[in-house]
Design a protein around this motif. Structure first.
Motif, PDB file in Angstrom:
ATOM      1  N   ASP A  14      -0.157  -3.118   0.041  1.00  0.00           N
ATOM      2  CA  ASP A  14      -0.799  -2.930   1.341  1.00  0.00           C
ATOM      3  C   ASP A  14      -1.303  -1.501   1.411  1.00  0.00           C
ATOM      4  OD1 ASP A  14      -0.308  -5.458   2.840  1.00  0.00           O
ATOM      5  OD2 ASP A  14       1.769  -4.967   2.370  1.00  0.00           O
ATOM      6  N   MET A  15      -2.565  -1.359   1.767  1.00  0.00           N
ATOM      7  CA  MET A  15      -3.141  -0.029   1.922  1.00  0.00           C
ATOM      8  C   MET A  15      -4.073  -0.038   3.122  1.00  0.00           C
ATOM      9  SD  MET A  15      -3.870   1.257  -1.982  1.00  0.00           S
ATOM     10  CE  MET A  15      -4.012   2.988  -1.552  1.00  0.00           C
ATOM     11  N   ARG A  67      -8.046  -2.174   6.454  1.00  0.00           N
ATOM     12  CA  ARG A  67      -6.692  -2.530   6.017  1.00  0.00           C
ATOM     13  C   ARG A  67      -6.811  -3.618   4.971  1.00  0.00           C
ATOM     14  NH1 ARG A  67      -3.715  -6.610   7.072  1.00  0.00           N
ATOM     15  NH2 ARG A  67      -5.072  -7.381   8.708  1.00  0.00           N
ATOM     16  N   ILE A  68      -6.086  -3.458   3.859  1.00  0.00           N
ATOM     17  CA  ILE A  68      -6.132  -4.453   2.784  1.00  0.00           C
ATOM     18  C   ILE A  68      -4.722  -4.867   2.396  1.00  0.00           C
ATOM     19  CG2 ILE A  68      -6.211  -2.731   0.938  1.00  0.00           C
ATOM     20  CD1 ILE A  68      -8.317  -5.734   0.577  1.00  0.00           C
ATOM     21  N   HIS A  69      -4.555  -6.152   2.200  1.00  0.00           N
ATOM     22  CA  HIS A  69      -3.315  -6.733   1.676  1.00  0.00           C
ATOM     23  C   HIS A  69      -3.735  -7.461   0.402  1.00  0.00           C
ATOM     24  CE1 HIS A  69       0.606  -8.716   1.642  1.00  0.00           C
ATOM     25  NE2 HIS A  69      -0.040  -9.843   1.404  1.00  0.00           N
ATOM     26  N   LEU A  70      -3.375  -6.881  -0.742  1.00  0.00           N
ATOM     27  CA  LEU A  70      -3.796  -7.413  -2.035  1.00  0.00           C
ATOM     28  C   LEU A  70      -2.606  -8.027  -2.744  1.00  0.00           C
ATOM     29  CD1 LEU A  70      -6.124  -7.561  -4.179  1.00  0.00           C
ATOM     30  CD2 LEU A  70      -5.241  -5.373  -5.048  1.00  0.00           C
ATOM     31  N   THR A  71      -2.791  -9.218  -3.289  1.00  0.00           N
ATOM     32  CA  THR A  71      -1.753  -9.841  -4.110  1.00  0.00           C
ATOM     33  C   THR A  71      -2.354 -10.129  -5.481  1.00  0.00           C
ATOM     34  OG1 THR A  71      -2.260 -12.013  -3.125  1.00  0.00           O
ATOM     35  CG2 THR A  71      -0.400 -10.811  -2.215  1.00  0.00           C
ATOM     36  N   LEU A  72      -1.575  -9.798  -6.509  1.00  0.00           N
ATOM     37  CA  LEU A  72      -2.021  -9.948  -7.887  1.00  0.00           C
ATOM     38  C   LEU A  72      -0.998 -10.736  -8.692  1.00  0.00           C
ATOM     39  CD1 LEU A  72      -2.918  -6.188  -8.470  1.00  0.00           C
ATOM     40  CD2 LEU A  72      -4.578  -8.045  -8.191  1.00  0.00           C
ATOM     41  N   PHE A  94      -6.926 -11.361  -1.571  1.00  0.00           N
ATOM     42  CA  PHE A  94      -6.803 -10.284  -0.596  1.00  0.00           C
ATOM     43  C   PHE A  94      -6.899 -10.849   0.815  1.00  0.00           C
ATOM     44  CE2 PHE A  94     -11.315 -10.815  -0.472  1.00  0.00           C
ATOM     45  CZ  PHE A  94     -11.717 -10.372   0.773  1.00  0.00           C
ATOM     46  N   ASP A  95      -6.368 -10.082   1.728  1.00  0.00           N
ATOM     47  CA  ASP A  95      -6.533 -10.337   3.145  1.00  0.00           C
ATOM     48  C   ASP A  95      -6.662  -8.964   3.786  1.00  0.00           C
ATOM     49  OD1 ASP A  95      -6.835 -11.681   5.489  1.00  0.00           O
ATOM     50  OD2 ASP A  95      -4.860 -12.599   5.505  1.00  0.00           O
ATOM     51  N   GLY A  96      -7.142  -8.939   4.981  1.00  0.00           N
ATOM     52  CA  GLY A  96      -7.274  -7.657   5.649  1.00  0.00           C
ATOM     53  C   GLY A  96      -8.366  -7.692   6.682  1.00  0.00           C
ATOM     54  N   GLU A  97      -8.677  -6.508   7.135  1.00  0.00           N
ATOM     55  CA  GLU A  97      -9.746  -6.382   8.114  1.00  0.00           C
ATOM     56  C   GLU A  97     -10.392  -5.032   7.915  1.00  0.00           C
ATOM     57  OE1 GLU A  97      -6.989  -4.993  11.847  1.00  0.00           O
ATOM     58  OE2 GLU A  97      -7.315  -7.126  11.505  1.00  0.00           O
ATOM     59  N   ALA A 128     -15.254   1.572   0.365  1.00  0.00           N
ATOM     60  CA  ALA A 128     -15.589   0.799  -0.832  1.00  0.00           C
ATOM     61  C   ALA A 128     -14.480   0.820  -1.872  1.00  0.00           C
ATOM     62  CB  ALA A 128     -16.883   1.327  -1.438  1.00  0.00           C
ATOM     63  N   THR A 129     -13.739   1.928  -1.948  1.00  0.00           N
ATOM     64  CA  THR A 129     -12.736   2.067  -3.014  1.00  0.00           C
ATOM     65  C   THR A 129     -11.326   1.630  -2.610  1.00  0.00           C
ATOM     66  OG1 THR A 129     -12.378   4.398  -2.444  1.00  0.00           O
ATOM     67  CG2 THR A 129     -14.008   3.920  -4.176  1.00  0.00           C
ATOM     68  N   LEU A 130     -11.113   1.290  -1.357  1.00  0.00           N
ATOM     69  CA  LEU A 130      -9.763   0.956  -0.880  1.00  0.00           C
ATOM     70  C   LEU A 130      -9.112  -0.162  -1.696  1.00  0.00           C
ATOM     71  CD1 LEU A 130      -7.537   1.494   1.230  1.00  0.00           C
ATOM     72  CD2 LEU A 130      -8.639  -0.236   2.673  1.00  0.00           C
ATOM     73  N   SER A 131      -9.796  -1.268  -1.877  1.00  0.00           N
ATOM     74  CA  SER A 131      -9.206  -2.399  -2.614  1.00  0.00           C
ATOM     75  C   SER A 131      -8.978  -2.040  -4.081  1.00  0.00           C
ATOM     76  CB  SER A 131     -10.084  -3.646  -2.498  1.00  0.00           C
ATOM     77  OG  SER A 131     -11.379  -3.405  -2.996  1.00  0.00           O
ATOM     78  N   TRP A 132      -9.855  -1.225  -4.639  1.00  0.00           N
ATOM     79  CA  TRP A 132      -9.704  -0.798  -6.031  1.00  0.00           C
ATOM     80  C   TRP A 132      -8.472   0.083  -6.194  1.00  0.00           C
ATOM     81  CZ3 TRP A 132     -12.846  -2.618  -9.877  1.00  0.00           C
ATOM     82  CH2 TRP A 132     -13.966  -3.348  -9.454  1.00  0.00           C
ATOM     83  N   LYS A 133      -8.239   0.973  -5.241  1.00  0.00           N
ATOM     84  CA  LYS A 133      -7.039   1.816  -5.278  1.00  0.00           C
ATOM     85  C   LYS A 133      -5.790   0.950  -5.149  1.00  0.00           C
ATOM     86  CE  LYS A 133      -9.296   5.656  -5.605  1.00  0.00           C
ATOM     87  NZ  LYS A 133      -9.483   6.197  -6.944  1.00  0.00           N
TER      88      LYS A 133
END
Length: 144
Positions: free
Chosen positions: A34-35, A43-48, A60-63, A128-133
């Motif tokens: 979560d970042m 806000r991003i919620h990434l699952t890998l 991903f989920d987020g807003e 743009a870079t949030l999900s990448w981070k």
């Protein structure tokens, strides 16, 4: 193709990923990150799902703004099925592109190239870079 036509095409690609996000959702039994970007409210919620050094799946989920959500959609598409090393290399190339640096253009970024104009707007680079981070953090946690 003229610059204006290319700019319009890139905007359409970004809006398509924003309105019709790919890989939206959550994976169970996965690496979770979560970042957020407090400056913009993204806000991003990434699952890998990373197994044997391969990114098997990513959701991903987020807003947030169209740039952050489109970037997450594009990123999940391009890293799925890739070795961790390639996913990290893609992230490096994307970061260089966002910072206006020379980048390895021999790597096929697909739809992600539509985000190259963001480099002209420093305040939007974090969007743009949030999900990448988040992906880098998730893969980094996986290998520890």
């Amino acid at each position: 193709m003229s610059f204006n036509n290319l700019d319009t095409l890139y905007r359409q690609v970004i809006m398509d990923h924003y309105k019709n996000p790919r890989n939206k959702g959550e994976l169970s039994d996965s690496v979770t990150v979560d970042m957020n970007n407090p400056t913009c409210g993204d806000r991003i919620h990434l699952t890998l799902d990373v197994q044997d050094g391969i990114v098997q799946d990513a959701k991903f989920d987020g807003e947030g703004c169209s740039i952050s959500m489109a970037s997450a959609s594009m990123m999940t598409q391009v890293i799925k099925g890739q070795p961790v090393e390639k996913a990290m290399k893609l992230s490096e190339v994307f970061s260089d592109m966002m910072l206006g640096k020379e980048y390895d253009d021999s790597i096929d970024l697909g739809d992600i190239e539509a985000l190259q104009g963001v480099a002209k707007f420093p305040a939007r680079i974090k969007c743009a870079t949030l999900s990448w981070k988040a992906m880098e953090k998730g893969i980094g946690n996986q290998s520890e």
